[in-house]
Motif scaffolding. Structure first.
Motif, PDB file in Angstrom:
ATOM      1  N   ALA A  63     -27.417 -33.726 -19.367  1.00 36.59           N
ATOM      2  CA  ALA A  63     -26.273 -34.635 -19.429  1.00 36.59           C
ATOM      3  C   ALA A  63     -26.651 -35.942 -20.118  1.00 36.59           C
ATOM      4  CB  ALA A  63     -25.762 -34.915 -18.016  1.00 36.59           C
ATOM      5  N   MET A  64     -25.639 -36.571 -20.717  1.00 34.09           N
ATOM      6  CA  MET A  64     -25.831 -37.889 -21.320  1.00 34.09           C
ATOM      7  C   MET A  64     -25.925 -38.931 -20.211  1.00 34.09           C
ATOM      8  SD  MET A  64     -25.945 -37.769 -24.678  1.00 34.09           S
ATOM      9  CE  MET A  64     -25.447 -39.408 -25.171  1.00 34.09           C
ATOM     10  N   ARG A  65     -26.997 -39.687 -20.200  1.00 37.00           N
ATOM     11  CA  ARG A  65     -27.209 -40.725 -19.195  1.00 37.00           C
ATOM     12  C   ARG A  65     -27.860 -41.936 -19.844  1.00 37.00           C
ATOM     13  NH1 ARG A  65     -29.973 -37.101 -14.331  1.00 37.00           N
ATOM     14  NH2 ARG A  65     -28.159 -35.763 -13.896  1.00 37.00           N
ATOM     15  N   MET A  66     -27.776 -43.063 -19.130  1.00 36.57           N
ATOM     16  CA  MET A  66     -28.489 -44.248 -19.570  1.00 36.57           C
ATOM     17  C   MET A  66     -29.956 -44.077 -19.212  1.00 36.57           C
ATOM     18  SD  MET A  66     -26.222 -46.037 -21.039  1.00 36.57           S
ATOM     19  CE  MET A  66     -27.087 -47.589 -21.252  1.00 36.57           C
ATOM     20  N   ARG A  67     -30.797 -44.051 -20.252  1.00 36.08           N
ATOM     21  CA  ARG A  67     -32.221 -43.815 -20.050  1.00 36.08           C
ATOM     22  C   ARG A  67     -33.021 -44.924 -20.734  1.00 36.08           C
ATOM     23  NH1 ARG A  67     -32.326 -38.367 -18.484  1.00 36.08           N
ATOM     24  NH2 ARG A  67     -30.451 -37.212 -19.112  1.00 36.08           N
ATOM     25  N   GLN A  98     -29.628 -37.797 -24.015  1.00 36.84           N
ATOM     26  CA  GLN A  98     -30.056 -36.648 -23.228  1.00 36.84           C
ATOM     27  C   GLN A  98     -31.569 -36.731 -23.003  1.00 36.84           C
ATOM     28  OE1 GLN A  98     -28.182 -33.805 -26.171  1.00 36.84           O
ATOM     29  NE2 GLN A  98     -27.500 -32.799 -24.297  1.00 36.84           N
ATOM     30  N   GLU A  99     -32.074 -35.806 -22.191  1.00 40.35           N
ATOM     31  CA  GLU A  99     -33.523 -35.674 -22.080  1.00 40.35           C
ATOM     32  C   GLU A  99     -34.068 -35.115 -23.381  1.00 40.35           C
ATOM     33  OE1 GLU A  99     -35.223 -33.998 -18.516  1.00 40.35           O
ATOM     34  OE2 GLU A  99     -33.285 -34.156 -17.502  1.00 40.35           O
ATOM     35  N   VAL A 100     -35.263 -35.509 -23.754  1.00 39.74           N
ATOM     36  CA  VAL A 100     -35.858 -35.121 -25.026  1.00 39.74           C
ATOM     37  C   VAL A 100     -37.153 -34.354 -24.772  1.00 39.74           C
ATOM     38  CG1 VAL A 100     -36.800 -35.927 -27.220  1.00 39.74           C
ATOM     39  CG2 VAL A 100     -34.844 -37.111 -26.199  1.00 39.74           C
ATOM     40  N   ASP A 101     -37.236 -33.164 -25.386  1.00 36.29           N
ATOM     41  CA  ASP A 101     -38.451 -32.354 -25.305  1.00 36.29           C
ATOM     42  C   ASP A 101     -39.040 -32.253 -26.709  1.00 36.29           C
ATOM     43  OD1 ASP A 101     -40.481 -30.667 -24.690  1.00 36.29           O
ATOM     44  OD2 ASP A 101     -39.248 -28.976 -24.043  1.00 36.29           O
ATOM     45  N   PRO A 102     -39.988 -33.129 -27.083  1.00 33.30           N
ATOM     46  CA  PRO A 102     -40.586 -33.067 -28.422  1.00 33.30           C
ATOM     47  C   PRO A 102     -41.608 -31.938 -28.501  1.00 33.30           C
ATOM     48  CG  PRO A 102     -41.545 -34.866 -27.176  1.00 33.30           C
ATOM     49  CD  PRO A 102     -40.497 -34.249 -26.278  1.00 33.30           C
ATOM     50  N   LEU A 103     -41.577 -31.182 -29.592  1.00 38.12           N
ATOM     51  CA  LEU A 103     -42.476 -30.049 -29.788  1.00 38.12           C
ATOM     52  C   LEU A 103     -43.572 -30.469 -30.784  1.00 38.12           C
ATOM     53  CD1 LEU A 103     -39.726 -27.290 -30.037  1.00 38.12           C
ATOM     54  CD2 LEU A 103     -41.027 -27.992 -28.021  1.00 38.12           C
ATOM     55  N   TYR A 104     -44.581 -31.154 -30.261  1.00 36.96           N
ATOM     56  CA  TYR A 104     -45.611 -31.704 -31.128  1.00 36.96           C
ATOM     57  C   TYR A 104     -46.429 -30.622 -31.824  1.00 36.96           C
ATOM     58  CZ  TYR A 104     -44.584 -36.158 -28.866  1.00 36.96           C
ATOM     59  OH  TYR A 104     -43.947 -37.288 -28.402  1.00 36.96           O
ATOM     60  N   SER A 105     -46.551 -29.463 -31.213  1.00 35.45           N
ATOM     61  CA  SER A 105     -47.319 -28.387 -31.839  1.00 35.45           C
ATOM     62  C   SER A 105     -46.608 -27.814 -33.058  1.00 35.45           C
ATOM     63  CB  SER A 105     -47.585 -27.263 -30.828  1.00 35.45           C
ATOM     64  OG  SER A 105     -46.363 -26.723 -30.340  1.00 35.45           O
TER      65      SER A 105
END
Length: 286
Positions: A200-204, A218-225
């Motif tokens: 969900a969209m939230r103040m982060r 939103q929450e962010v899942d960066p894929l550094y690999s």
């Protein structure tokens, strides 16, 4: 004689009072000369504001191109004409291929297939569409390119360095975070970091150059690999797409909306359009 006699008749207290009155009269007169001839006090601060160095502005042309799945323009006719080998380390290329992503670099005079894709009418039908936008960002800064957005929960299979994993994402958006940096005159380095924005969209809290700020995200899942980097000369292109048939892989969610029955395939094309030195403008005070 009368004044001298008068002074002799004054008491010690009277003499002190007369001397004090005389000092009050004389000090304002000599005080001005003392202040005017005093040396200036050193504060350590520069007399003029510091000179701000010019900024490097990097201009990118970004295109998302939609074509029917199996179309020859996004098949071998395109990928055989772009450099997919020398622009990336073998380990990174293998990592991306396993997850359904491939990319290559094209010269400033693009091959026929790429030129045909760029000549498509903008905002055409769903399967024959080209959407373009121009970005101007400072060297060392970044921007987000949203490849696709899904309105459902998905299960994504990722081939990570420590082994395959399956992750569940709620209403994800597939985003390339692109960072641009000047290398030398006419050359820039572009870094592409795939990210999954989900939930969900939230103040982060978001880190900035100076402090933390709250933003809706939103929450962010960066894929550094899966991060890859290329160096482009002005006018050159990078083309990013998928290389496999459908599977719940990263490339399918970025370029096919993660749907097996999707009849459209997406292509990302980024051109290094220009590099400029932007001189700062001083604000003149009235």
């Amino acid at each position: 004689m009368r004044n001298a006699a008068y002074l002799r008749e004054l008491s010690p207290n009277g003499l002190a009072r007369a001397a004090w009155l005389l000092a009050v009269v004389i000090l304002p007169i000599v005080g001005c000369a003392i202040i005017d001839t005093a040396e200036p006090i050193a504060t350590g601060k520069p007399a003029l504001p510091p000179i701000v160095p010019p900024q490097d502005a990097i201009e990118l042309e970004v295109y998302f191109i939609d074509r029917p799945r199996g179309d020859s323009l996004i098949g071998d006719a395109l990928w055989n004409e772009v450099d997919q080998i020398s622009v990336v380390e073998p380990g990174i290329r293998s990592q991306l291929n396993d997850d359904g992503i491939r990319f290559g670099v094209a010269p400033s005079s693009p091959p026929f297939a790429l030129q045909a894709l760029l000549d498509l009418q903008p905002y055409g039908s769903a399967a024959h569409r080209r959407v373009g936008r121009r970005y101007a960002i400072g060297s060392g800064t970044e921007t987000e390119l949203i490849a696709s957005t899904l309105n459902e929960t998905c299960h994504l299979e990722l081939n990570l360095p420590d082994g395959p994993r399956t992750r569940e994402y709620e209403t994800p958006s597939c985003v390339f975070r692109v960072r641009a940096e000047r290398v030398q005159d006419g050359w820039a380095r572009l870094e592409f970091l795939p990210e999954i924005h989900h939930g969900a969209m939230r103040m982060r809290p978001v880190a900035t150059d100076h402090d933390w700020q709250y933003r809706g995200s939103q929450e962010v899942d960066p894929l550094y690999s899966h991060r890859f980097t290329v160096e482009l000369n002005v006018g050159e292109y990078i083309v990013v797409g998928t290389n496999r048939e459908y599977g719940p892989l990263l490339g399918d969610y970025f370029f096919r909306d993660g749907k097996e029955d999707n009849k459209t395939e997406r292509l990302l094309v980024v051109r290094l359009a220009d590099m400029k030195r932007v001189e700062p403008v001083r604000e003149s005070k009235p």
